[in-house]
Scaffold this active site. Structure first.
Site, short mmCIF file in Angstrom:
data_model
loop_
_atom_site.label_atom_id
_atom_site.label_comp_id
_atom_site.label_asym_id
_atom_site.label_seq_id
_atom_site.Cartn_x
_atom_site.Cartn_y
_atom_site.Cartn_z
N ARG A 191 43.23 -16.66 34.42
CA ARG A 191 41.77 -16.63 34.60
C ARG A 191 41.40 -16.86 36.07
NH1 ARG A 191 37.02 -16.24 31.56
NH2 ARG A 191 38.00 -16.19 29.52
N GLU A 211 30.71 -22.23 29.37
CA GLU A 211 31.41 -22.57 30.60
C GLU A 211 30.73 -22.14 31.90
OE1 GLU A 211 35.00 -20.70 28.77
OE2 GLU A 211 36.00 -22.23 29.95
N1 MTE Z 1 29.19 -28.84 25.60
C1 MTE Z 1 29.33 -30.07 25.07
N2 MTE Z 1 28.23 -30.80 24.82
N3 MTE Z 1 30.55 -30.58 24.78
C2 MTE Z 1 31.71 -29.89 25.03
O1 MTE Z 1 32.80 -30.37 24.76
N4 MTE Z 1 32.68 -27.80 25.91
C3 MTE Z 1 32.48 -26.68 26.82
C4 MTE Z 1 31.21 -25.93 26.46
N5 MTE Z 1 30.12 -26.84 26.35
C5 MTE Z 1 31.59 -28.59 25.61
C6 MTE Z 1 30.28 -28.09 25.86
C7 MTE Z 1 33.58 -25.73 26.80
S1 MTE Z 1 34.92 -26.05 27.76
C8 MTE Z 1 33.53 -24.59 26.05
S2 MTE Z 1 34.79 -23.47 26.09
C9 MTE Z 1 32.40 -24.28 25.18
O2 MTE Z 1 31.41 -25.29 25.21
C10 MTE Z 1 32.92 -24.12 23.75
O3 MTE Z 1 31.94 -23.89 22.84
P1 MTE Z 1 31.30 -22.43 22.56
O4 MTE Z 1 32.43 -21.47 22.61
O5 MTE Z 1 30.72 -22.58 21.24
O6 MTE Z 1 30.33 -22.23 23.66
N1 LUZ Z 2 41.45 -20.64 26.39
C1 LUZ Z 2 42.35 -19.66 26.19
C2 LUZ Z 2 40.41 -20.46 27.21
O1 LUZ Z 2 43.30 -19.88 25.45
N2 LUZ Z 2 42.16 -18.47 26.79
C3 LUZ Z 2 41.13 -18.21 27.61
O2 LUZ Z 2 40.99 -17.10 28.12
C4 LUZ Z 2 40.21 -19.25 27.85
N3 LUZ Z 2 39.19 -19.07 28.68
C5 LUZ Z 2 38.34 -20.06 28.91
C6 LUZ Z 2 38.55 -21.27 28.27
N4 LUZ Z 2 39.57 -21.46 27.42
MO1 MOS Z 3 36.74 -24.57 27.04
S1 MOS Z 3 37.86 -24.98 28.70
O1 MOS Z 3 37.40 -23.00 26.82
O2 MOS Z 3 37.49 -25.48 25.90
#
Ligand code: MTE
Ligand code: LUZ
Ligand code: MOS
Length: 752
Positions: free
Chosen positions: A304, A706
């Protein structure tokens, strides 16, 4: 009325794993971990610990019935060390006792003797010794070597960004309950229930169907529980299967900080070339990722990094090389942004250095090189529905940035000991797992005879509001009130082979599956409605609106409740399962070309800081954002995600500093030595969502989890600008975080 997750949180009524009623006979586990960074285990003396009152047993690698390997991407990670330890904090044994306090006490009495081996903690040093997790990878576009000849300005430099601790409010936890017939039920705070299930089954040498993993919600994950919740759950499962009693394992804050991996620190070398108008012609970059001791998700994260090496800019000639370096630190892991932020930081550093050489405002170079529709990313995919320029322009208009810039200049002119600065941070983030096979999800929907609905899917709730979005999807699909819908726990017996809830696509993937399953049931219900209406109409003419059946756009007498009970009496299916796979995504790793993402999220932030030039302290005084959010499924949640992401990104860039000593021991192992943003340091954040439609998204929405973290990078560069406003001669390589100590040194550093 079924309350939403949000209501439960607001009332303090939401239950986390540690809040669940403890069963009789619950035992507690605590690992014994390596106190050295690298060495061979010579002897493990359990005697004293075993004699400690309340200790039930102590488990070693030899007690594992199946595979000790818990590695997912690579088989290089053991649950319990056998011969060699490769980082401080690596589990060697598990003490099982009557209380958590006893287990921890006794763990301290286990004597492990080692013969120490040389250890390395720095990515560049590991690289020099050839310590790589895998061979380097290279993404390229155009012809960089040729392009240098056309450049008027070429600058070279280095950049480095530091690790970041997740600081999820809920530390790592799991409870394993032994069931009849050698089965296990595991409640785990994981983003990857199916991975926990698979690893436990492999470790216990049993079938996956013997292991049921259930996740109610997490008190935050941020990537820290995508891969690294697995080991603790496996330890609880091992203990429960051995002693035939339920076993809980929960890390305290300091141990969690010491024993788990963080965002990867990166080192990088760059070279950037521009013509005299500021157009970037060539960019060459080499990333050295500090993976820690085992692969974990490092290679996916590294990939990534390469995908986001060009961020939101079009550069016609690019060569990006990246290598994952094996060191003797705890395995670094997923963290919001997943290698993307580390890449974007380096390019911003390069742009800032080039701007100094050209003697222009970096914003000029940023603006001039923003991506445009149809331009190609170095991995072969064209930018479609590109919002980069739109976000930039709207940000300037909406927040009057030119005027603000003038105000800042006026302020600086009449304040000698306080300086303000504003930096811009455009972002572009690809949405999909880059491992194509992970882009799939399942949902199971039941409609009960009272008209209430149950939804199971693979999404794990961790505070990001995914359950609310799933609930909304089901409510929209059936045109019924949200309070009729319950989104169940995430459970491997109801949903098989789930992908982690990660890569920001939890709502996208699981929402699509939920939508498909709901539509299947609705199709059945429409046939029932046609029959109830005397058969004079077609299912295509039937629709649901506000819990009422409509025929040819006109309301009928048939309510949702009536329709459901008639469906049941006529033996029509009221349950459905559906599978969704993101269409058209692929990537060819031999050519490093493909279409890895369903779409991209764009945005632009203006970050303003005010520096106290006497003390080096500073405040992020304002963050203004235009964010490309698509048609939101939950505007308040999306706003919260943007705000939270920005603050987390600012923390990484400005105040969170992870330090290890020269033997690999974490020095910043508590929240008194590791500073994270709090409500007092959080800036004013104004977020404007771009109107828009995303045909590739769930009901035209866009993923949001993210991308906003990367706006925080603007905080670093705003500080750089403010420092230069005070000390114009200051030149230094970009090394994040920019802590107040570093700001103070920079303010008074001369060019000598
Ligand atoms: N928001 C909160 N409140 N808590 C979390 O742990 N994780 C983040 C983001 N927002 C997170 C968060 C991360 S790393 C990701 S990948 C996404 O939420 C995952 O959830 P989604 O795929 O439903 O957006
Ligand atoms: N996790 C993963 C991830 O396994 N593959 C991905 O491409 C990725 N991208 C963002 C966050 N977690
Ligand atoms: Mo988020 S780093 O894809 O859990």
């Amino acid at each position: 009325m079924h309350a939403s997750d949000i209501d439960l949180h607001a009332q303090g009524a939401a239950i986390f794993t540690d809040d669940m009623a403890e069963p009789a006979g619950l035992l507690h586990a605590c690992p014994v971990v390596s106190g050295i960074a690298h060495g061979l285990i010579e002897r493990i003396d359990l005697q004293e610990a075993l004699e400690y009152p309340g200790v039930v047993t102590i488990l070693l690698a030899r007690d594992i019935p199946g595979s000790n390997n818990i590695g997912n991407a690579a088989p290089d990670e053991v649950l319990l060390a056998e011969n060699e330890v490769v980082y401080q904090g690596q589990p060697v044994a598990v003490v099982v006792a009557e209380s958590a306090a006893i287990a921890r006490q006794a763990a301290g009495l286990v004597r492990v003797s080692y013969s120490e081996l040389p250890a390395v903690f720095d990515a560049r040093m590991a690289n020099a010794q050839g310590l790589h997790i895998a061979p380097p990878r290279i993404f390229s576009l155009g012809d960089v070597d040729q392009a240098w000849q056309s450049c008027d300005v070429i600058v070279e430099g280095a950049a480095a960004s530091g690790a970041q601790e997740h600081v999820y409010l809920e530390t790592q936890i799991a409870v394993a309950y032994p069931l009849e017939n050698d089965c296990l039920n595991v409640v785990s705070a994981t983003q990857s229930p199916s991975m926990v299930q698979r690893v436990i089954a492999r470790m216990l040498d049993c079938a996956m169907h013997q292991v049921e993993v259930d996740v109610v919600r997490l008190g935050g994950g941020f990537g820290g529980k995508e891969e690294q919740a697995t080991g603790w759950a496996a330890m609880a499962a091992l203990a429960a299967s051995r002693v035939k009693q339920p076993v809980k394992i929960r890390l305290n804050r300091d141990d969690d900080m010491r024993w788990t991996g963080k965002r990867h620190p990166y080192d990088a070398d760059f070279k950037i070339g521009l013509d005299k108008t500021g157009k970037i012609l060539a960019y060459e970059v080499c990333f050295y990722q500090n993976a820690g001791a085992v692969a974990d998700l490092s290679l996916a994260i590294l990939e990534r990094t390469l995908f986001h090496a060009g961020n939101s800019y079009f550069i016609p000639n690019v060569r990006a090389t990246a290598v994952s370096c094996r060191t003797n630190l705890p395995p670094n892991t997923a963290f919001r942004g997943f290698g993307g932020p580390q890449a974007m930081f380096v390019l911003e550093a390069a742009i800032f250095k080039a701007a100094a050489a050209l003697n222009v405002d970096p914003a000029r170079i940023q603006q001039q090189n923003l991506l445009q529709e149809g331009r190609q990313f170095p991995y072969g995919m064209p930018a479609q529905d590109c919002r980069a320029r739109l976000c930039w322009e709207k940000l300037h208009d909406r927040f009057g940035l030119e005027q603000r810039q003038r105000t800042i200049e006026d302020f600086n002119a009449c304040h000698s000991l306080e300086k303000k600065a504003l930096a811009l941070m455009p972002i572009c983030f690809g949405i999909s797992f880059t491992a194509t096979f992970l882009n799939q999800a399942d949902a199971l929907v039941h409609v009960y005879t009272d008209g209430s609905v149950s939804v199971s899917c693979g999404a794990v709730e961790m505070g990001q509001g995914v359950k609310q979005k799933i609930r909304r999807i089901a409510a929209l699909a059936f045109a019924i009130d949200e309070t009729r819908i319950r989104v169940e726990s995430t459970n491997t017996a109801r949903i098989a082979n789930m992908s982690p809830t990660a890569a920001s696509c939890g709502a996208d993937l699981n929402g699509q599956a939920t939508l498909l399953a709901s539509q299947q049931i609705l199709q059945q219900l429409k046939t029932v409605a046609v029959r109830l209406l005397g058969g004079n109409t077609e299912p295509e003419q039937i629709s649901m609106q506000q819990e009422q059946v409509y025929s040819n756009g006109q309301p009928t007498e048939i309510s949702w409740n009536k329709l459901v009970s008639e469906a049941y009496l006529s033996r029509s299916a009221l349950s459905a399962h559906a599978h969704y796979a993101t269409p058209q995504v692929f990537f060819d790793r031999n050519r490093e070309q493909g279409r890895p993402f369903a779409y991209h999220v764009y945005g632009c932030a203006a970050v303003e800081v005010t520096v106290d030039c006497l003390r080096g302290t500073y405040r992020v005084t304002d963050v203004s954002i235009v964010h490309d959010g698509g048609r939101s499924l939950a505007p308040a949640i999306d706003r919260g995600q943007v705000e939270g992401g920005v603050v987390q990104g600012l923390g990484w860039m400005t105040m969170e500093e992870i330090l290890y000593d020269d033997r690999g021991r974490l020095l910043t192992d508590s929240l008194t030595t590791y500073k994270i943003p709090d409500i007092y340091s959080a800036p004013e954040i104004a977020v404007e969502f771009l109107d828009g439609d995303n045909p590739a998204g769930l009901m035209h929405s866009k993923a949001v989890g993210e991308p906003p973290l990367m706006y925080g990078i603007g905080g670093y560069f705003a500080l750089v600008k403010a420092i230069r406003a005070f000390n114009p001669g200051w030149q230094a390589e970009a090394i994040a975080p920019m802590t107040p100590e570093k700001v103070l040194l920079a303010l008074y550093e001369c060019d000598c």
